[in-house]
Design a protein around this motif. Structure first.
Motif, PDB file in Angstrom:
ATOM      1  N   GLY A   1      10.903   4.081   1.980  1.00  0.00           N
ATOM      2  CA  GLY A   1      10.339   4.966   3.180  1.00  0.00           C
ATOM      3  C   GLY A   1       8.754   5.285   3.377  1.00  0.00           C
ATOM      4  O   GLY A   1       8.277   4.153   3.312  1.00  0.00           O
ATOM      5  N   SER A   2       8.638   6.382   3.449  1.00  0.00           N
ATOM      6  CA  SER A   2       7.067   6.443   3.532  1.00  0.00           C
ATOM      7  C   SER A   2       6.420   6.162   1.956  1.00  0.00           C
ATOM      8  O   SER A   2       5.441   5.824   1.802  1.00  0.00           O
ATOM      9  N   ALA A   3       7.405   6.064   1.080  1.00  0.00           N
ATOM     10  CA  ALA A   3       7.032   5.870  -0.192  1.00  0.00           C
ATOM     11  C   ALA A   3       8.297   4.880  -1.056  1.00  0.00           C
ATOM     12  O   ALA A   3       9.434   4.951  -0.210  1.00  0.00           O
ATOM     13  N   VAL A   4       7.913   4.219  -1.788  1.00  0.00           N
ATOM     14  CA  VAL A   4       8.906   3.254  -2.436  1.00  0.00           C
ATOM     15  C   VAL A   4       9.315   4.211  -3.513  1.00  0.00           C
ATOM     16  O   VAL A   4       8.747   4.568  -4.510  1.00  0.00           O
ATOM     17  N   ARG A   5      10.755   4.669  -3.617  1.00  0.00           N
ATOM     18  CA  ARG A   5      11.420   5.441  -4.551  1.00  0.00           C
ATOM     19  C   ARG A   5      12.169   4.529  -5.491  1.00  0.00           C
ATOM     20  O   ARG A   5      12.938   3.768  -5.281  1.00  0.00           O
TER      21      ARG A   5
ATOM     22  N   ASP B   1       0.758  -1.040   0.201  1.00  0.00           N
ATOM     23  CA  ASP B   1       0.006  -0.062   0.059  1.00  0.00           C
ATOM     24  C   ASP B   1       0.888   1.345   0.179  1.00  0.00           C
ATOM     25  O   ASP B   1       0.350   2.425   0.160  1.00  0.00           O
ATOM     26  N   ARG B   2       2.086   0.924   0.052  1.00  0.00           N
ATOM     27  CA  ARG B   2       2.999   2.355  -0.223  1.00  0.00           C
ATOM     28  C   ARG B   2       2.916   2.856  -1.802  1.00  0.00           C
ATOM     29  O   ARG B   2       2.669   2.204  -2.713  1.00  0.00           O
ATOM     30  N   GLN B   3       2.872   4.433  -1.960  1.00  0.00           N
ATOM     31  CA  GLN B   3       3.051   4.800  -3.284  1.00  0.00           C
ATOM     32  C   GLN B   3       4.419   4.579  -3.726  1.00  0.00           C
ATOM     33  O   GLN B   3       5.467   4.413  -3.186  1.00  0.00           O
ATOM     34  N   ILE B   4       4.378   4.463  -5.065  1.00  0.00           N
ATOM     35  CA  ILE B   4       5.713   4.175  -5.955  1.00  0.00           C
ATOM     36  C   ILE B   4       5.838   5.391  -6.783  1.00  0.00           C
ATOM     37  O   ILE B   4       4.983   5.827  -7.470  1.00  0.00           O
ATOM     38  N   VAL B   5       7.022   5.847  -6.495  1.00  0.00           N
ATOM     39  CA  VAL B   5       7.385   7.375  -6.807  1.00  0.00           C
ATOM     40  C   VAL B   5       8.619   7.066  -8.243  1.00  0.00           C
ATOM     41  O   VAL B   5       9.559   6.630  -7.402  1.00  0.00           O
TER      42      VAL B   5
END
Length: 126
Positions: free
Chosen positions: A89-93, A11-15
């Motif tokens: 982190g708070s998002a997947v970079r 459920d983390r955003q992928i950026v």
């Protein structure tokens, strides 16, 4: 060492490297090495991956909607190789651009059948 993959990835955003949203981590793809040890091979994103993870009636509806929004069902989830993940982190970079990833079948269908038919859509930045 015990790692809670669901807690750290799902459920983390992928950026992408440019800060553009690619999607969310809806599920994980596993593979098995030569010695029989499983490992995370890729991140799965999209309605099909989320529907299979959720399961039940709601999951079947998500998969059915994804299948309706494509020219070649069943829709496979978007597979993002773990090798392109830079950090979590708070998002997947990611360390690559979204354009370098395989396109989402649902997004491609929506662009072709809906977005591209909107007057002036060719001038919009992609």
């Amino acid at each position: 060492m015990r790692v809670q993959l669901a807690k750290q990835l799902l459920d983390r955003q992928i950026v992408d490297v440019d800060g553009r949203l690619v999607g969310r981590v809806d599920d994980l793809g596993f593979a098995v090495d030569a010695e029989g040890v499983p490992y995370v091979d890729c991140l799965l994103s999209g309605h099909a991956a989320l529907g299979r993870r959720v399961g039940g009636r709601i999951g079947r509806i998500l998969v059915a909607v994804a299948d309706r929004l494509t020219d070649q069902p069943p829709v496979p989830p978007r597979r993002i190789p773990l090798a392109v993940v830079d950090r979590v982190g708070s998002a997947v970079r990611l360390r690559c651009r979204a354009a370098d990833l395989p396109p989402s079948p649902v997004e491609s269908w929506l662009r072709q059948h809906l977005v591209d038919r909107i007057p002036g859509s060719a001038r919009a930045s992609g």
